[in-house]
Design a protein around this motif. Structure first.
Motif, PDB file in Angstrom:
ATOM      1  N   ASP A  23      13.881  36.906  52.487  1.00  0.00           N
ATOM      2  CA  ASP A  23      12.605  37.637  52.555  1.00  0.00           C
ATOM      3  C   ASP A  23      12.026  37.684  53.965  1.00  0.00           C
ATOM      4  O   ASP A  23      10.929  38.190  54.169  1.00  0.00           O
ATOM      5  N   GLU A  74      19.651  43.848  57.763  1.00  0.00           N
ATOM      6  CA  GLU A  74      20.121  44.185  56.428  1.00  0.00           C
ATOM      7  C   GLU A  74      21.470  43.520  56.195  1.00  0.00           C
ATOM      8  O   GLU A  74      22.348  43.582  57.055  1.00  0.00           O
ATOM      9  N   PRO A  77      25.942  44.616  51.191  1.00  0.00           N
ATOM     10  CA  PRO A  77      26.167  44.128  49.818  1.00  0.00           C
ATOM     11  C   PRO A  77      27.567  43.561  49.590  1.00  0.00           C
ATOM     12  O   PRO A  77      27.732  42.573  48.874  1.00  0.00           O
ATOM     13  N   GLY A 112      11.264  41.633  46.682  1.00  0.00           N
ATOM     14  CA  GLY A 112      12.359  42.414  46.131  1.00  0.00           C
ATOM     15  C   GLY A 112      13.720  41.984  46.640  1.00  0.00           C
ATOM     16  O   GLY A 112      14.717  42.022  45.914  1.00  0.00           O
ATOM     17  N   ARG A 113      13.783  41.562  47.891  1.00  0.00           N
ATOM     18  CA  ARG A 113      15.061  41.096  48.443  1.00  0.00           C
ATOM     19  C   ARG A 113      15.494  39.795  47.782  1.00  0.00           C
ATOM     20  O   ARG A 113      16.690  39.557  47.599  1.00  0.00           O
ATOM     21  N   THR A 115      14.774  38.927  44.626  1.00  0.00           N
ATOM     22  CA  THR A 115      15.269  39.251  43.281  1.00  0.00           C
ATOM     23  C   THR A 115      16.659  39.880  43.357  1.00  0.00           C
ATOM     24  O   THR A 115      17.510  39.597  42.517  1.00  0.00           O
ATOM     25  N   THR A 116      16.899  40.704  44.371  1.00  0.00           N
ATOM     26  CA  THR A 116      18.226  41.296  44.543  1.00  0.00           C
ATOM     27  C   THR A 116      19.280  40.212  44.736  1.00  0.00           C
ATOM     28  O   THR A 116      20.350  40.264  44.110  1.00  0.00           O
ATOM     29  N   ARG A 119      19.827  38.318  41.433  1.00  0.00           N
ATOM     30  CA  ARG A 119      20.531  39.184  40.481  1.00  0.00           C
ATOM     31  C   ARG A 119      22.001  39.328  40.837  1.00  0.00           C
ATOM     32  O   ARG A 119      22.871  39.297  39.968  1.00  0.00           O
ATOM     33  N   ARG A 120      22.292  39.495  42.115  1.00  0.00           N
ATOM     34  CA  ARG A 120      23.697  39.627  42.533  1.00  0.00           C
ATOM     35  C   ARG A 120      24.454  38.333  42.272  1.00  0.00           C
ATOM     36  O   ARG A 120      25.631  38.369  41.897  1.00  0.00           O
ATOM     37  N   ARG A 123      25.248  38.241  38.621  1.00  0.00           N
ATOM     38  CA  ARG A 123      26.332  39.187  38.328  1.00  0.00           C
ATOM     39  C   ARG A 123      27.676  38.622  38.795  1.00  0.00           C
ATOM     40  O   ARG A 123      28.673  38.694  38.077  1.00  0.00           O
ATOM     41  N   GLU A 132      19.352  41.611  35.785  1.00  0.00           N
ATOM     42  CA  GLU A 132      17.905  41.719  35.983  1.00  0.00           C
ATOM     43  C   GLU A 132      17.164  41.083  34.825  1.00  0.00           C
ATOM     44  O   GLU A 132      16.159  40.422  34.992  1.00  0.00           O
TER      45      GLU A 132
END
Length: 142
Positions: A23, A74, A77, A112-113, A115-116, A119-120, A123, A132
């Protein structure tokens, strides 16, 4: 990017460091949340290992930054997924994921970063197509 053996203290430290810096800043409450994780001693993550790995991660991210503007880096991914796959032990994945959730919630602001990232990780480690939902449920119950 530095390479570390799978499930090594450095691989674990790198994921924890990512949870803290994703973040854009590290808060004392996030560091405290990490230190509350009892499994870290078992996997030999100590302050020296964590600090060195955090420094190496920051250097690597700056070197690999495809888009670095106004101090924002950044994370690709694909690279993120590769880093997550350095954690292969199922029990370690569970412990690390819970600690990641604790870290990202520690400062009272869920970016948001953050949570991403969580979540990743869900996964990658648990094969959840709807990670999510699992993260939202975990966030609401803690």
């Amino acid at each position: 990017m530095h390479t570390y053996p799978a499930n090594s203290p450095e691989a674990v430290s790198r994921i924890l460091a990512l949870a803290m810096i994703v973040d854009g800043h590290v808060s004392p409450s996030e560091v405290h949340a990490m230190h509350r994780a009892s499994f870290l001693e078992q996997v030999k993550v100590d302050d020296e290992t964590f600090d060195r790995t955090l420094r190496e991660l920051c250097e690597d991210l700056l070197d690999a930054a495809a888009n670095c503007r106004a101090g924002v880096v950044e994370i690709d991914p694909t690279l993120l997924d590769e880093l997550l796959l350095d954690i292969r032990d199922p029990l370690l994945q569970i412990c690390l994921w819970k600690t990641m959730v604790d870290i990202v919630q520690a400062d009272g602001h869920l970016d948001g970063r953050e949570t991403t990232l969580v979540r990743r990780a869900a996964r990658a480690w648990f094969g959840q197509d709807r990670s999510e939902d699992s993260f939202t449920t975990a966030a609401l119950t803690t």
